[in-house]
Design an enzyme around this catalytic site. Structure first.
Site, mmCIF file in Angstrom:
data_model
loop_
_atom_site.group_PDB
_atom_site.id
_atom_site.type_symbol
_atom_site.label_atom_id
_atom_site.label_comp_id
_atom_site.label_asym_id
_atom_site.label_seq_id
_atom_site.Cartn_x
_atom_site.Cartn_y
_atom_site.Cartn_z
ATOM 1 N N GLY A 121 5.109 3.436 0.421
ATOM 2 C CA GLY A 121 6.227 4.165 -0.292
ATOM 3 C C GLY A 121 7.485 3.585 -0.321
ATOM 4 O O GLY A 121 8.004 2.959 -1.287
ATOM 5 N N ASN A 124 -4.620 8.670 10.004
ATOM 6 C CA ASN A 124 -3.223 8.699 10.195
ATOM 7 C C ASN A 124 -2.761 10.029 9.031
ATOM 8 O O ASN A 124 -3.666 10.482 8.529
ATOM 9 C CB ASN A 124 -2.738 7.509 10.090
ATOM 10 C CG ASN A 124 -2.646 6.986 8.666
ATOM 11 O OD1 ASN A 124 -3.918 7.039 7.801
ATOM 12 N ND2 ASN A 124 -1.867 6.387 7.912
ATOM 13 N N GLU A 161 -5.430 6.961 5.132
ATOM 14 C CA GLU A 161 -5.916 5.615 5.032
ATOM 15 C C GLU A 161 -6.196 4.725 6.272
ATOM 16 O O GLU A 161 -6.950 3.888 6.117
ATOM 17 C CB GLU A 161 -4.989 4.702 4.027
ATOM 18 C CG GLU A 161 -3.733 3.907 5.075
ATOM 19 C CD GLU A 161 -2.531 4.991 5.293
ATOM 20 O OE1 GLU A 161 -1.621 4.392 5.830
ATOM 21 O OE2 GLU A 161 -2.840 6.169 4.773
ATOM 22 N N SER A 199 6.892 -0.141 8.316
ATOM 23 C CA SER A 199 8.166 0.523 8.598
ATOM 24 C C SER A 199 8.740 0.177 10.112
ATOM 25 O O SER A 199 9.631 -0.402 10.322
ATOM 26 C CB SER A 199 8.688 1.679 8.375
ATOM 27 O OG SER A 199 8.665 1.865 6.859
ATOM 28 N N GLY A 255 3.473 7.757 12.989
ATOM 29 C CA GLY A 255 2.889 9.032 12.387
ATOM 30 C C GLY A 255 1.712 9.350 13.397
ATOM 31 O O GLY A 255 0.930 8.269 13.798
ATOM 32 N N CYS A 314 -1.353 9.994 6.161
ATOM 33 C CA CYS A 314 -1.809 9.727 4.711
ATOM 34 C C CYS A 314 -3.072 9.263 4.431
ATOM 35 O O CYS A 314 -3.607 9.211 3.209
ATOM 36 C CB CYS A 314 -0.933 8.478 4.000
ATOM 37 S SG CYS A 314 0.866 8.812 4.053
#
Length: 775
Positions: free
Chosen positions: A445, A292, A296, A95, A139, A294
């Site tokens: 996402g 991070n 991964e 993103s 993030g 999430c």
């Protein structure tokens, strides 16, 4: 068209895109792009099209080749390749790159890890650095394991420490403040070692869903702990300040507490920190402490990584009416994607100089996939099958091999990453690489919405679902691939789609052909063990880690979750996230759930709310307020008025939070038997400075508007439906699901568009409008 930005002395404005390929976007993809990604002017109006956005990104990222002596013609050829793989929805970067490439902010990476030192200066430096990263769209991940435990002596003040969890709350509050003005919601990962003296407090830190709402939490499990667990022994707690043991805990007790909390609401997750560092190709440079948000992307302190994903659903070809994997196309996409992501490192505007230094020293990139579930469906392979595991390993091993080849080719012309001589690759005598890592499986996402495909390596969440829109209209949203196959086989009808939308699955529809049932399995149709087996298959050929959520039905037990955690460790995963359907309070909407055996919680001495029934009905009314348009939804069940939702037309800010709070309290009161007339009496006439006239009189405040919407609902004759009609509807709904309501999915409600939320790697994602929230 957005204003071009020169960066790093490179003029990319003369690079042209000659390709005639146009993006073929779904309506949801267009909505997400307009809402979050396309450049806007000072008034918030979009000033570029999706085609122009992809061209902006391609031209800017390709311009990095000028730093390595490429001529303009070569760079323009590369820019066309970059543009076409994005416009064809074959590859989408993370993103921040979509948002910021070629624009003033210029921060292109998604993942950052910051250290948290055991000093007041170090802690608040990390908060400041976190703020800068969140402002730029990234993030952050933190390990709080260096902080001394609660009640430990602080020599400089002769006081005592408040412990890691107390400081996490400060980070959380800072994130809440920063994200109000951002285009991408701030998200954090908090990790604490299993042997930290405050581990029990950390495990229970999110027992209340309203705490640490901007954090995903994971416990770092060591091999020593897992061995103690296997032997049912105690293990030492270690004070990080001095390395001394401060006590012992039962490994079984602590593990059971982790499982219990995860069963309640999915938090905390677990990571296997020793396994992560065993696979760390830069162990001589430093040890990994955190990931991070999430999970991964494990990173060293002050390191960043940019990600991108290949759409596997676009890597297929048809022969004789059957699909097969087009490995030649996949190889070409991998080479271009590695080139693209490596260029991002050179053009990124890093929020801190130390992050720039560490990122360039290691040049980590994370190429992953999306559309895996869609690929399997095209191939006619069930997600929960040995054939799916074979495909996963074949595809990911190919991506890993080709990405390393591409990285070595770049190293020949541009040089290896500076820390290569200290890497495990060099120790093994391998050829130089441009990038210390090349592969990561991210959750994808919103970028998978843009690509119009399934998310990451996740199975489909639902084949169809009901979406309530304004003016009490109900739409059935259908998975495009499912709709296509149903029409091809003459199985499609509006009534059948409505029936499927009640559960989102075809598993319990008797008249559905068996081959359709077998291939179109959803997340909740799949046994948890298969989730882990697919995660393991991808992890085997992934440098970093794999984002994957193991979905459990609402009826799952703690033993079910414990089994999955142990299996994940046994099979070689680096971590695991679980989610039991309906286990978070925010999941307020259920579809066809049978509550006959579930009693509402009623605190001693007080009245408790009645549970949500299988069917509710109502409508949505637009109310004008001094804060903007307010959409008030009033629903009822067979016993009467049941709930109220109120959503500001423009999200965020104090007004939205206040209307949400008022709505929750009204719903609680209605479900607890309070007469709606009494609620209206209390709220009607409440005044605020921002008043407005509308048809029917003055609206004094948002609370007044909600009360008047509720009053008008009653005046319209709603809220007085005969009991027998409602009961017959209930009987009809039960008959249509063969009494199997307990097998269906509970879904959260998107606060922006009121669509369903999917839970993915610690985050809630709406695949209709792109809303996402982590923590």
């Amino acid at each position: 068209m957005s204003k071009a930005v020169k960066q790093g002395g490179i003029d990319w404005t003369n690079i042209n895109i000659t390709s005639s390929v146009l993006p073929m976007l779904t309506e949801n993809a267009k909505l997400v792009l307009e809402k979050r990604y396309l450049a806007k002017d000072e008034t918030g109006c979009c000033v570029e099209t999706p085609e122009e956005m992809f061209k902006r990104i391609a031209r800017f990222i390709a311009s990095a080749d000028l730093l390595y002596g490429e001529d303009t013609a070569s760079v323009q050829h590369t820019a066309n390749s970059f543009y076409e793989m994005m416009a064809r929805l074959e590859f989408i970067p993370n993103s921040p790159t979509l948002m910021n490439a070629g624009r003033p902010l210029g921060q292109l990476a998604a993942c950052f890890v910051l250290p948290v030192e055991d000093s007041m200066e170090g802690i608040f430096d990390s908060i400041k650095h976190m703020a800068l990263i969140h402002k730029s769209g990234g993030g952050t991940g933190f390990s709080f394991s260096r902080l001394r435990p609660k009640n430990d002596m602080v020599r400089s003040t002769a006081g005592v420490s408040s412990g890691p969890v107390s400081f996490m709350r400060i980070f959380n509050t800072a994130t809440e403040t920063i994200k109000q003005g951002g285009t991408r919601r701030g998200a954090n990962m908090a990790i604490l070692n299993i042997d930290h003296p405050d581990i029990l407090e950390f495990i229970q830190a999110k027992k209340d869903n309203n705490q640490l709402t901007n954090f995903n939490c994971s416990v770092a499990l060591t091999d020593a702990f897992m061995q103690a667990l296997e032997s049912d022994e105690e293990y030492d707690l270690i004070n990080p300040k001095n390395g001394k043991a401060t006590g012992r805990l039962s490994a079984s007790y602590v593990f059971r507490l982790i499982v219990e909390m995860a069963w309640k609401n999915g938090e905390p997750g677990i990571i296997f920190i020793d396994r992560i560092n065993e696979k760390n190709t830069l162990r001589d440079v430093g040890l990994i402490e955190s990931t991070n948000p999430c999970g991964e992307q494990p990173l060293l302190p002050y390191e960043s990584c940019n990600l991108g994903s290949i759409n596997l659903a676009r890597c297929l070809t048809q022969e004789g009416g059957r699909y097969k994997i087009n490995y030649e196309k996949l190889d070409a996409l991998v080479r271009d994607a590695v080139h693209f992501l490596d260029n991002v490192i050179d053009l990124n505007k890093y929020p801190l100089e130390i992050i720039k230094e560490n990122t360039i020293a290691n040049r980590k990139i994370g190429l992953g996939v999306m559309g895996f579930a869609d690929m399997l469906i095209r191939l006619g392979i069930p997600y929960d099958s040995e054939d799916a595991v074979v495909v996963a390993e074949a595809v990911m091993s190919r991506i890993d091999d080709v990405s390393k080849e591409a990285s070595r080719l770049l190293a020949e012309g541009r040089g290896a990453f500076p820390n290569f001589s200290r890497s495990e690759y060099a120790k093994r005598g391998e050829a130089p690489l441009r990038n210390a890592t090349t592969t990561t499986i991210a959750p994808t996402g919103t970028i998978s919405i843009i690509a119009g495909t399934s998310s990451g390596i996740e199975p489909l969440f639902a084949l169809a679902f009901v979406r309530n829109v304004m003016d009490n209209n109900i739409l059935v949203e259908i998975n495009p691939l499912f709709e296509e196959i149903m029409r091809e086989e003459n199985l499609y009808s509006d009534e059948r789609m409505k029936s499927i939308a009640k559960t989102g699955s075809v598993a319990h529809i008797d008249e559905m052909p068996e081959h359709i049932k077998r291939v179109f399995v959803t997340a909740h149709d799949i046994a948890p063990e298969w989730h882990i087996r697919l995660q393991t298959a991808f992890q085997k050929y992934t440098d970093n880690a794999v984002s994957k959520t193991v979905n459990f039905p609402h009826t799952a037990t703690m033993e079910d979750i414990e089994t999955v955690y142990r299996l994940a460790y046994k099979l070689g995963c680096k971590g695991v996230t679980v989610y039991r359907d309906g286990s978070r309070e925010s999941q307020v909407l259920s579809v066809q759930r049978d509550d006959k055996n579930e009693k509402a919680e009623r605190p001693h001495g007080y009245v408790g709310p009645r549970p949500r029934k299988e069917v509710t009905w109502g409508n949505t009314r637009k109310m004008n307020t001094g804060c903007g348009s307010l959409y008030v939804t009033v629903n009822e069940d067979e016993e009467g008025l049941f709930e109220v939702f109120a959503q500001m037309g423009k999200g965020g800010g104090c007004a939205s939070s206040q209307t949400e709070a008022v709505s929750r309290l009204i719903s609680l009161a209605l479900r607890s038997g309070v007469a709606p007339e009494m609620i209206i009496k209390q709220l009607k006439g409440v005044r605020c400075p921002n008043q407005v006239w509308e048809k029917g009189g003055r609206i004094y405040s948002c609370a007044d508007a909600i009360a008047k919407a509720l009053e008008r609902y009653l005046e319209s004759g709603k809220g007085m439906r005969p009991m027998q009609n409602a009961q017959s509807d209930f009987a009809k709904e039960k008959a249509e699901t063969n009494g199997k309501g307990s097998d269906v999915v509970m879904v959260g409600v998107c606060p922006d568009c009121h669509g369903p939320l999917e839970f993915e790697s610690g985050c809630s994602v709406c695949r209709l409008c792109g809303f996402s929230r982590c923590g």
